[in-house]
Design an enzyme around this catalytic site. Structure first.
Site, PDB file in Angstrom:
ATOM      1  N   ASP A  68       0.719  -1.134   0.472  1.00  0.00           N
ATOM      2  CA  ASP A  68       0.158  -0.278  -0.219  1.00  0.00           C
ATOM      3  C   ASP A  68       0.633   0.900   0.376  1.00  0.00           C
ATOM      4  O   ASP A  68       1.154   1.425   0.460  1.00  0.00           O
ATOM      5  CB  ASP A  68      -0.456   0.185   0.867  1.00  0.00           C
ATOM      6  CG  ASP A  68      -2.324   0.838   1.322  1.00  0.00           C
ATOM      7  OD1 ASP A  68      -1.793   2.235   0.079  1.00  0.00           O
ATOM      8  OD2 ASP A  68      -2.766   0.698   2.172  1.00  0.00           O
ATOM      9  N   HIS A  74       0.341   7.855   4.105  1.00  0.00           N
ATOM     10  CA  HIS A  74       1.169   7.541   4.891  1.00  0.00           C
ATOM     11  C   HIS A  74       2.563   7.626   5.104  1.00  0.00           C
ATOM     12  O   HIS A  74       3.088   7.145   6.615  1.00  0.00           O
ATOM     13  CB  HIS A  74       0.493   5.645   5.026  1.00  0.00           C
ATOM     14  CG  HIS A  74      -0.686   5.156   5.135  1.00  0.00           C
ATOM     15  ND1 HIS A  74      -1.952   5.396   5.822  1.00  0.00           N
ATOM     16  CD2 HIS A  74      -1.191   4.617   3.882  1.00  0.00           C
ATOM     17  CE1 HIS A  74      -2.601   5.311   4.838  1.00  0.00           C
ATOM     18  NE2 HIS A  74      -3.028   4.903   3.832  1.00  0.00           N
TER      19      HIS A  74
END
Length: 314
Positions: free
Chosen positions: A187, A192
């Site tokens: 991911d 993030h």
């Protein structure tokens, strides 16, 4: 309307071959915070190839999570990814996951629901190898601004927290670098990792992947209430209720309940819903036990992180 629900659901499933080996499994476990203490025999089951077992939530990253990617590009789906939120996740295990393997992953849009101000896509991926089915995984994806066409609102199940003290409560720290490590499992969303991107998305700093919290929680349940035996997990589902920042601490509260067909160990106040509890459209899991879980962020006055979280087990 950018989402054509009928077209999306009627589209032919997409299939792709995926593969993984012990390094992928070890990297995933390390991304969940496994390996502390490094020489603990219980932790070596997650980190040392000669003792390795596979946490069932690895299914969400096997093949770099291609099931969700395929679903978002399905016919009838034309959306702005900036409007997408991961609302929930469920997995049904058909048998224990091997440390290494190859499988065919088939993905499709199982349902599209109209929540008024948002649409919800249920993106289903099913994986099978030469020996048969391995897992079925559903991702519930909220798409803001895409509802309001008068379609089916879909299910809206919420679980009451048992009216008794948890059978176990554990706290799991999230390392400052944990999102940077977890993203190596596939991911790559800059939300993030990149502070500037996170600010554009409305956050002071990068946030932890929801699926990382999901995996950390399952590991805590397995290690605390299932004797460290990952093969006992039959199904696992959650609703993402809030964010986590790296450096925070997860407080994981767990209640033992009886299986889906019976009352809870602690009395009728703990009963979930008297049915099997498998996600909509998925195969029922065998009767056995159940663990209900809530997850909160300690440093933000127990702000919700995961809700409506259930592990069904043998």
């Amino acid at each position: 309307m950018p989402i054509d629900a009928a077209k999306a659901v009627a589209a032919e499933p997409r299939s792709a071959e995926i593969g993984w080996d012990h390094k992928d499994v070890q990297l995933y476990h390390l991304g969940l915070g496994a390996g502390v203490p490094a020489t603990d025999p219980d932790e070596l089951r997650y980190t040392l190839e000669s003792r390795l077992h596979v946490l069932p939530s690895f299914a969400t990253v096997a093949g770099a999570g291609m099931g969700v990617v395929g679903g978002l590009s399905a016919p009838g789906i034309d959306i702005d990814l900036a409007a997408v939120l991961h609302g929930g996740q469920s997995i049904t295990l058909h048998r224990p996951l091997p440390v290494s393997g190859r499988a065919v992953s088939t993905s499709r849009v199982a349902a599209v629901y109209d929540k008024g101000k948002a649409a919800v896509l249920v993106l289903r991926s099913e994986a099978a190898d030469d020996d048969g089915p391995l897992w079925t995984s559903d991702a519930q994806i909220f798409v803001r601004g895409e509802g309001g066409w008068g379609g089916d609102r879909g299910p809206s199940e919420r679980l009451d927290v048992p009216a008794r003290e948890p059978d176990a409560t554990v706290e799991r720290p999230v390392r400052e670098d944990q999102a940077l490590l977890y993203r190596l499992s596939g991911d790559w969303n800059p939300l993030h990792a990149d502070p500037e991107f996170a600010k554009l998305a409305g956050f002071d700093r990068p946030i932890l992947h929801g699926l990382c919290s999901y995996g950390m929680t399952l590991k805590a349940a397995v290690d605390t209430l299932l004797g460290g035996d990952v093969t006992r997990v039959r199904a696992y589902r959650t609703r993402f209720a809030g964010i986590v920042f790296p450096g925070e601490t997860l407080r994981i509260r767990m209640w033992r309940l009886a299986g889906p067909d019976g009352g809870p160990d602690g009395g009728p106040e703990g009963q979930v819903d008297g049915r099997n509890g498998a996600p909509d459209g998925q195969a029922d899991v065998p009767a056995g036990g159940r663990i209900q879980i809530t997850v909160t962020a300690v440093e933000r006055d127990d702000a919700p992180v995961l809700a409506d979280t259930v592990v069904d087990h043998s």
